[in-house]
Design an enzyme around this catalytic site. Structure first.
Site, PDB file in Angstrom:
ATOM      1  N   MET A 189       2.235  -1.661  -0.125  1.00  0.00           N
ATOM      2  CA  MET A 189       1.053  -2.540  -0.180  1.00  0.00           C
ATOM      3  C   MET A 189       0.931  -3.491   1.013  1.00  0.00           C
ATOM      4  O   MET A 189      -0.133  -4.070   1.248  1.00  0.00           O
ATOM      5  CB  MET A 189       1.088  -3.350  -1.479  1.00  0.00           C
ATOM      6  CG  MET A 189       0.864  -2.509  -2.704  1.00  0.00           C
ATOM      7  SD  MET A 189      -0.880  -2.142  -2.969  1.00  0.00           S
ATOM      8  CE  MET A 189      -1.344  -3.568  -3.943  1.00  0.00           C
ATOM      9  N   HIS A 194      -3.289  -3.277   2.470  1.00  0.00           N
ATOM     10  CA  HIS A 194      -3.889  -3.778   1.233  1.00  0.00           C
ATOM     11  C   HIS A 194      -3.675  -5.277   1.066  1.00  0.00           C
ATOM     12  O   HIS A 194      -4.618  -6.041   0.819  1.00  0.00           O
ATOM     13  CB  HIS A 194      -3.316  -3.038   0.025  1.00  0.00           C
ATOM     14  CG  HIS A 194      -3.981  -3.382  -1.270  1.00  0.00           C
ATOM     15  ND1 HIS A 194      -3.699  -4.528  -1.972  1.00  0.00           N
ATOM     16  CD2 HIS A 194      -4.931  -2.736  -1.983  1.00  0.00           C
ATOM     17  CE1 HIS A 194      -4.437  -4.568  -3.067  1.00  0.00           C
ATOM     18  NE2 HIS A 194      -5.195  -3.487  -3.095  1.00  0.00           N
ATOM     19  N   ASP A 195      -2.430  -5.705   1.216  1.00  0.00           N
ATOM     20  CA  ASP A 195      -2.121  -7.128   1.043  1.00  0.00           C
ATOM     21  C   ASP A 195      -1.956  -7.841   2.383  1.00  0.00           C
ATOM     22  O   ASP A 195      -1.497  -8.986   2.424  1.00  0.00           O
ATOM     23  CB  ASP A 195      -0.831  -7.288   0.220  1.00  0.00           C
ATOM     24  CG  ASP A 195      -1.033  -6.864  -1.230  1.00  0.00           C
ATOM     25  OD1 ASP A 195      -2.201  -6.656  -1.628  1.00  0.00           O
ATOM     26  OD2 ASP A 195      -0.037  -6.735  -1.959  1.00  0.00           O
ATOM     27  N   THR A 196      -2.275  -7.143   3.466  1.00  0.00           N
ATOM     28  CA  THR A 196      -2.152  -7.738   4.806  1.00  0.00           C
ATOM     29  C   THR A 196      -3.479  -7.541   5.521  1.00  0.00           C
ATOM     30  O   THR A 196      -4.509  -7.878   4.960  1.00  0.00           O
ATOM     31  CB  THR A 196      -0.990  -7.070   5.577  1.00  0.00           C
ATOM     32  OG1 THR A 196      -1.201  -5.649   5.605  1.00  0.00           O
ATOM     33  CG2 THR A 196       0.357  -7.376   4.921  1.00  0.00           C
TER      34      THR A 196
END
Ligand SMILES: *[C@@H]1O[C@H](CO)[C@@H](O)[C@H](O)[C@H]1NC(C)=O
Ligand SMILES: *[C@@H]1O[C@H](CO)[C@@H](O)[C@H](O)[C@H]1NC(C)=O
Ligand SMILES: *[C@@H]1O[C@H](CO)[C@@H](O)[C@H](O)[C@H]1NC(C)=O
Ligand SMILES: *[C@@H]1O[C@H](CO)[C@@H](O)[C@H](O)[C@H]1NC(C)=O
Ligand SMILES: *[C@@H]1O[C@H](CO)[C@@H](O)[C@H](O)[C@H]1NC(C)=O
Length: 339
Positions: A189, A194-196
């Site tokens: 992720m 996605h989370d970066t």
């Protein structure tokens, strides 16, 4: 790819694009499962970035020089999970969120088509805690980005579920000269953006390219697709940055292909390459299943020209068999999802 002088001459003498016979040649090697144009395919999927954002970044631009940039490649819908499902099933089956889904056993997939022809496949999931893990989330691994486990025909079959392996297995398989024909790699992720963000993911991809994607054993006779599940702007067309790498014709490196493609194009390119037949879903839809142009040219396949004004936004909720049927929707008070 694999354009020997003989096949170039053969292609040149065959006039327009209606002939059918494959003209690509195979060199002797120990790869199993010969395709018309490639013997292996590897998709690497990133997350939720807009084409223009990715295309403006130096790391991605640098990689594009090694391959064919596909600048008219479109996701199927939003959010993530239905796109991963579509990549293997040719449909989102009505999935319209990222919940815990079980697609019934009777639903056919690309894995059925591959196995029927004796071809092998593996889904590499960075940070999955164990081979065949069916859980929802663990650390930086998420089920919603796994294009195999959501299908019960895989998850509930003890032999097939073994094909869902940790990301580190890819380097091991390269080292052991034992690559499956069909491969899918999901970064975790953080690494998949996605989370970066696309800068972070581009830096990770730069390292992954050097360590893994450029390994000669992998690139030999293999097509590699770098793509995204969807873009980030729901009100706009779902265009995603995509790049073909691997054993592509030398003269096409650093070029751009503006043919209209979708995730069903990848499925259909695979079907055409190995004569797999069809799932009869999006993979059979002439307005969504164009075969990658350089492959189409080598096998004499005729793509559909989709004028710009007819290109769908692909930002809609698509309903179907599983609409309203996720674990969360059918167990609103929680509980343990099926193994
Ligand atoms: C598959 O099974 C489901 C029920 O689990 C059923 O609703 C569906 O019609 C079946 N589909 C096919 C293609 O057989
Ligand atoms: C990604 O995040 C980093 C750190 O916050 C930032 O420096 C960079 O500009 C961001 N990149 C993009 C494309 O937004
Ligand atoms: C898709 O895009 C159109 C045009 O911008 C917009 O009107 C519509 O609301 C979008 N659909 C979704 C589900 O976001
Ligand atoms: C999503 O793709 C469309 C079509 O290329 C593009 O216009 C849009 O800018 C992308 N989304 C964003 C946020 O850039
Ligand atoms: C959906 O179900 C999964 C699996 O039980 C759970 O981990 C997750 O938190 C649920 N999501 C929501 C939004 O309830």
């Amino acid at each position: 790819m694999r354009l020997t002088l003989a096949s170039v001459v053969a292609l040149a003498t065959l006039s327009v694009s209606t002939m059918a016979a494959p003209t690509a040649h195979h060199h002797g090697n120990n790869h199993q499962g010969k395709g018309k144009v490639f013997d292996h395919i590897l998709q690497v999927w990133f997350e939720n970035q807009d084409f223009d954002v990715v295309n403006a970044l130096p790391t991605w631009q640098k990689l594009a020089k090694e391959g064919i940039l596909l600048d008219n490649f479109n996701a199927i819908t939003h959010p993530s999970e239905p796109n991963y499902v579509a990549a293997a099933g040719g449909s989102n089956f009505g999935i319209d969120n990222d919940d815990y889904y079980n697609i019934p056993k009777n639903i056919t997939t690309v894995y059925d088509l591959l196995e029927k022809k004796g071809l092998t496949w593996k889904v590499y999931q960075e940070d999955i805690p164990s081979v065949g893990f069916t859980g929802f989330k663990e650390g930086q691994y998420v089920r919603k980005h796994n294009p195999a486990v959501i299908f019960d025909s895989v998850a509930q079959n003890p032999n097939r579920v073994k094909n869902i392996v940790p990301g580190t297995q890819l380097d091991a398989d390269i080292k052991a000269s034992k690559l499956p024909n069909w491969m899918f790699y999901t970064p975790n992720m953080l690494n998949d953006a996605h989370d970066t963000n696309a800068t972070y993911a581009g830096n990770w991809l730069d390292g992954f390219y050097k360590s893994t994607l450029s390994q000669p054993y992998l690139t030999k006779n293999a097509l590699i697709l770098i793509t995204f599940d969807e873009n980030a702007s729901y009100p706009k067309r779902n265009r995603i940055w995509s790049l073909l790498l691997g054993d592509i014709p030398e003269h096409l490196k650093g070029t751009t292909d503006n043919t209209y493609y979708s995730h069903y194009s990848t499925l259909h390119t695979v079907e055409q390459n190995w004569d797999l037949g069809s799932l009869g879903r999006g993979d059979a839809d002439k307005n969504a299943n164009n075969v990658f142009d350089f492959v189409a040219k080598q096998i004499g396949y005729k793509n559909t020209v989709v004028p710009t004004q007819n290109i769908p936004l692909n930002n809609n909720t698509i309903t179907g068999l599983l609409t309203g049927k996720s674990f969360n929707q059918t167990h609103p008070n929680g509980g343990t999802p099926p193994a």
